[in-house]
Scaffold this motif. Structure first.
Motif, PDB file in Angstrom:
ATOM      1  N   MET A  37       1.283   1.175 -20.101  1.00 26.63           N
ATOM      2  CA  MET A  37       0.577   0.364 -19.119  1.00 26.63           C
ATOM      3  C   MET A  37       1.362  -0.914 -18.777  1.00 26.63           C
ATOM      4  N   ALA A  38       1.949  -1.525 -19.789  1.00 27.72           N
ATOM      5  CA  ALA A  38       2.639  -2.797 -19.560  1.00 27.72           C
ATOM      6  C   ALA A  38       3.985  -2.605 -18.848  1.00 27.72           C
ATOM      7  N   ILE A  40       5.273   0.670 -17.145  1.00 24.35           N
ATOM      8  CA  ILE A  40       5.516   1.685 -16.120  1.00 24.35           C
ATOM      9  C   ILE A  40       5.420   1.064 -14.726  1.00 24.35           C
ATOM     10  N   ALA A  57      -6.695   7.858 -16.712  1.00 26.18           N
ATOM     11  CA  ALA A  57      -7.237   6.583 -16.220  1.00 26.18           C
ATOM     12  C   ALA A  57      -6.097   5.606 -15.944  1.00 26.18           C
ATOM     13  N   ILE A  58      -5.130   5.566 -16.852  1.00 20.32           N
ATOM     14  CA  ILE A  58      -3.997   4.658 -16.671  1.00 20.32           C
ATOM     15  C   ILE A  58      -3.173   5.091 -15.450  1.00 20.32           C
ATOM     16  N   HIS A  60      -4.189   6.645 -12.864  1.00 17.68           N
ATOM     17  CA  HIS A  60      -4.975   6.297 -11.680  1.00 17.68           C
ATOM     18  C   HIS A  60      -4.876   4.795 -11.383  1.00 17.68           C
ATOM     19  N   LEU A  61      -5.057   3.993 -12.418  1.00 16.91           N
ATOM     20  CA  LEU A  61      -5.050   2.538 -12.233  1.00 16.91           C
ATOM     21  C   LEU A  61      -3.678   2.011 -11.833  1.00 16.91           C
ATOM     22  N   MET A  62      -2.637   2.617 -12.392  1.00 16.51           N
ATOM     23  CA  MET A  62      -1.277   2.112 -12.175  1.00 16.51           C
ATOM     24  C   MET A  62      -0.559   2.827 -11.020  1.00 16.51           C
ATOM     25  N   LYS A  63      -1.271   3.662 -10.300  1.00 19.88           N
ATOM     26  CA  LYS A  63      -0.694   4.434  -9.189  1.00 19.88           C
ATOM     27  C   LYS A  63       0.488   5.302  -9.647  1.00 19.88           C
TER      28      LYS A  63
ATOM     29  N   LYS B  27     -10.550  -3.069 -10.096  1.00 20.05           N
ATOM     30  CA  LYS B  27      -9.407  -2.786  -9.220  1.00 20.05           C
ATOM     31  C   LYS B  27      -9.879  -2.586  -7.773  1.00 20.05           C
ATOM     32  N   ARG B  41      -2.547  -5.874 -10.826  1.00 19.32           N
ATOM     33  CA  ARG B  41      -1.953  -5.199 -11.978  1.00 19.32           C
ATOM     34  C   ARG B  41      -2.252  -5.951 -13.285  1.00 19.32           C
ATOM     35  N   ILE B  44      -5.894  -5.513 -14.247  1.00 20.23           N
ATOM     36  CA  ILE B  44      -6.173  -4.174 -14.763  1.00 20.23           C
ATOM     37  C   ILE B  44      -5.687  -4.032 -16.207  1.00 20.23           C
ATOM     38  N   ILE B  45      -4.465  -4.516 -16.453  1.00 21.82           N
ATOM     39  CA  ILE B  45      -3.913  -4.410 -17.814  1.00 21.82           C
ATOM     40  C   ILE B  45      -4.819  -5.144 -18.800  1.00 21.82           C
ATOM     41  N   PHE B  48      -8.284  -3.266 -19.108  1.00 21.63           N
ATOM     42  CA  PHE B  48      -8.218  -1.976 -19.805  1.00 21.63           C
ATOM     43  C   PHE B  48      -7.993  -2.182 -21.304  1.00 21.63           C
ATOM     44  N   ASN B 114      -0.702  -7.856 -24.920  1.00 18.35           N
ATOM     45  CA  ASN B 114      -0.677  -7.564 -23.472  1.00 18.35           C
ATOM     46  C   ASN B 114      -1.712  -8.391 -22.714  1.00 18.35           C
TER      47      ASN B 114
END
Lengths: 110, 142
Positions: A37-38, A40, A57-58, A60-63, B27, B41, B44-45, B48, B114
């Motif tokens: 997540m941090a 990509i 989910a990740i 989806h959220l991170m495109k 989001k 971004r 979201i991080i 999550f 994070n």
């Protein structure tokens, strides 16, 4: 690179429908989801062995347009269906992650 | 000016399947408001990771987010057992996660780190009765 290029490489199998033209800007490998997540980048394909809803989910959220499950990991049909609904391509391969990356770099321009 | 918004969510212990729901809601809301994608971004991080922390470590809890034109405040409160050593927990790689969490791809010891990196302001209070995490993200439009 497009998903279409992946499914023409021996040993890579596209599990979702209608994603042949999805484009991929690069690849990222990781199984620890916090690190994924941090780090990509949007548009990257994710190579991982973790197959659960959190990966989805990740993505989806991170495109993330494409997840490649390596080392013979086969996600559940429900997960594949959910990925399809969210417009995320799922590819599987029996290669371990390192070999999969090597094959990808050999066969397609990333 | 977009309207102020406040929403509450329940987060259940060990409910890995629904982790990410709050992040996804936030989001959508931030994108609707045309917020800079780098800020989205970070939000979201932070969200999550905080959701996952409640799922993995706590006996259950809740999240409230408040949103106005200038900032997003996400508050996570749980029922314990609390963070024993907050400064240790913020360090990269320090993990007290269960085998279950690790099998789900978490427990790398990166969560709180994070969150701290992503947040503009982070406040943590913790006791054996519970942990309260308040994450503030300052907003800017595209």
């Amino acid at each position: 690179m497009r998903v279409n290029d992946l499914q023409h490489i021996e040993g890579f199998y596209l599990q979702t429908k209608y994603h042949e033209n999805t484009s991929i800007t690069g690849i990222f490998c990781g199984d620890l989801l916090s690190l994924v997540m941090a780090n990509i980048k949007e548009g990257n394909a994710l190579l991982t062995v973790i197959s659960n809803y959190n990966v989805l989910a990740i993505a989806h959220l991170m495109k993330i347009p494409c997840i490649i499950f390596t080392t013979g990991v086969l996600p559940k049909p429900e997960l594949i269906q959910k990925a399809e609904e969210e417009d995320i391509a799922i590819v599987t391969t029996n290669y371990d992650t390192a070999t999969a990356v090597k094959r990808l770099y050999e066969k397609v321009s990333i | 000016m977009s309207p102020k918004l406040k929403k509450d969510f329940v987060i259940s212990r060990r409910d890995f399947q629904n982790a990410g729901y709050v992040s996804s809601t936030i989001k959508k809301e931030l994108m609707k408001r045309n917020i800079d994608s780098r800020i989205v971004r970070r939000a979201i991080i932070a969200c999550f990771e905080a959701e996952i922390n409640v799922v993995i470590h706590s006996y259950g809890g809740m999240c409230r987010y408040q949103l106005d034109d200038e900032k997003l405040i996400m508050t996570f409160a749980d029922y314990g057992p609390g963070i024993e050593d907050i400064s240790m927990a913020k360090q990269k790689g320090y993990s007290t996660a269960s085998k279950d969490a690790i099998e789900h791809g978490f427990g790398a010891g990166m969560g709180l780190h994070n969150i701290e990196e992503a947040a503009d302001i982070l406040e943590i209070q913790s006791s054996p009765n519970g942990t309260m995490l308040q994450i503030t993200i300052l907003l800017r439009m595209k």
